[in-house]
Design a protein around this motif. Structure first.
Motif, short mmCIF file in Angstrom:
data_model
loop_
_atom_site.label_atom_id
_atom_site.label_comp_id
_atom_site.label_asym_id
_atom_site.label_seq_id
_atom_site.Cartn_x
_atom_site.Cartn_y
_atom_site.Cartn_z
N PRO A 136 20.04 -0.09 11.30
CA PRO A 136 20.46 1.02 10.43
C PRO A 136 21.88 1.50 10.71
CG PRO A 136 18.23 1.40 11.20
CD PRO A 136 18.74 0.19 11.92
N LYS A 137 22.28 1.47 11.98
CA LYS A 137 23.64 1.89 12.33
C LYS A 137 24.67 0.93 11.73
CE LYS A 137 26.20 3.41 16.37
NZ LYS A 137 26.17 3.56 17.82
N GLN A 138 24.39 -0.39 11.79
CA GLN A 138 25.29 -1.39 11.21
C GLN A 138 25.35 -1.27 9.69
OE1 GLN A 138 23.45 -4.90 12.82
NE2 GLN A 138 24.96 -5.10 14.48
N MET A 139 24.19 -0.97 9.08
CA MET A 139 24.15 -0.81 7.63
C MET A 139 24.99 0.39 7.18
SD MET A 139 20.20 -1.96 6.92
CE MET A 139 19.98 -0.99 5.52
N ASP A 140 24.93 1.50 7.95
CA ASP A 140 25.75 2.66 7.62
C ASP A 140 27.23 2.32 7.74
OD1 ASP A 140 23.53 4.18 7.13
OD2 ASP A 140 23.43 5.03 9.16
N LYS A 141 27.58 1.56 8.78
CA LYS A 141 28.97 1.18 8.99
C LYS A 141 29.46 0.28 7.85
CE LYS A 141 30.33 0.13 13.20
NZ LYS A 141 30.59 -0.63 14.44
#
Length: 125
Positions: free
Chosen positions: A4-9
């Motif tokens: 999820p953190k990579q998707m937000d980035k």
């Protein structure tokens, strides 16, 4: 799968890299600069020099050479015929491309049994 953190980035990066100017819609008019660039092109209006230069689309009566030659790009064979004989066999209004293809096909040695692979590949000289 990204976290999820990579998707937000990635979502934030897409928003920043958006093009500043939108592209044209499919039914929109093209800008005048585009049309002027086409008109200014050095090759515009010259047509296709390859077909006329080789003479393969000429009618037999329009060809200036008296000896016509067609080769096969596949087997390397060359067939020659005099223009008078070609006109007698195929008619004076026959197109040289069709006559050359028939000459090669009549004596073709590359027969595989498959329509897509059979025959010679003409090279007009």
């Amino acid at each position: 799968m990204p976290t999820p953190k990579q998707m937000d980035k990635m979502a934030a990066a897409v928003g920043r890299k958006a093009p500043s100017a939108r592209g044209l819609a499919p039914d929109a008019e093209l800008p005048p600069e585009y049309w002027q660039a086409l008109l200014d092109d050095a090759g515009a209006g010259r047509g296709n020099p390859g077909a006329a230069a080789s003479g393969r689309l000429l009618v037999l009566s329009e060809i200036p050479q008296h000896l016509l030659r067609v080769g096969c790009q596949r087997c390397g064979r060359t067939v020659e015929i005099q223009k008078v004989d070609a006109a007698r066999l195929y008619g004076p209004d026959a197109v040289w491309r069709e006559v050359g293809q028939r000459l090669l096909d009549n004596t073709c040695a590359q027969r595989t049994g498959r329509h897509e692979e059979d025959g010679c590949w003409p090279r007009f000289e």
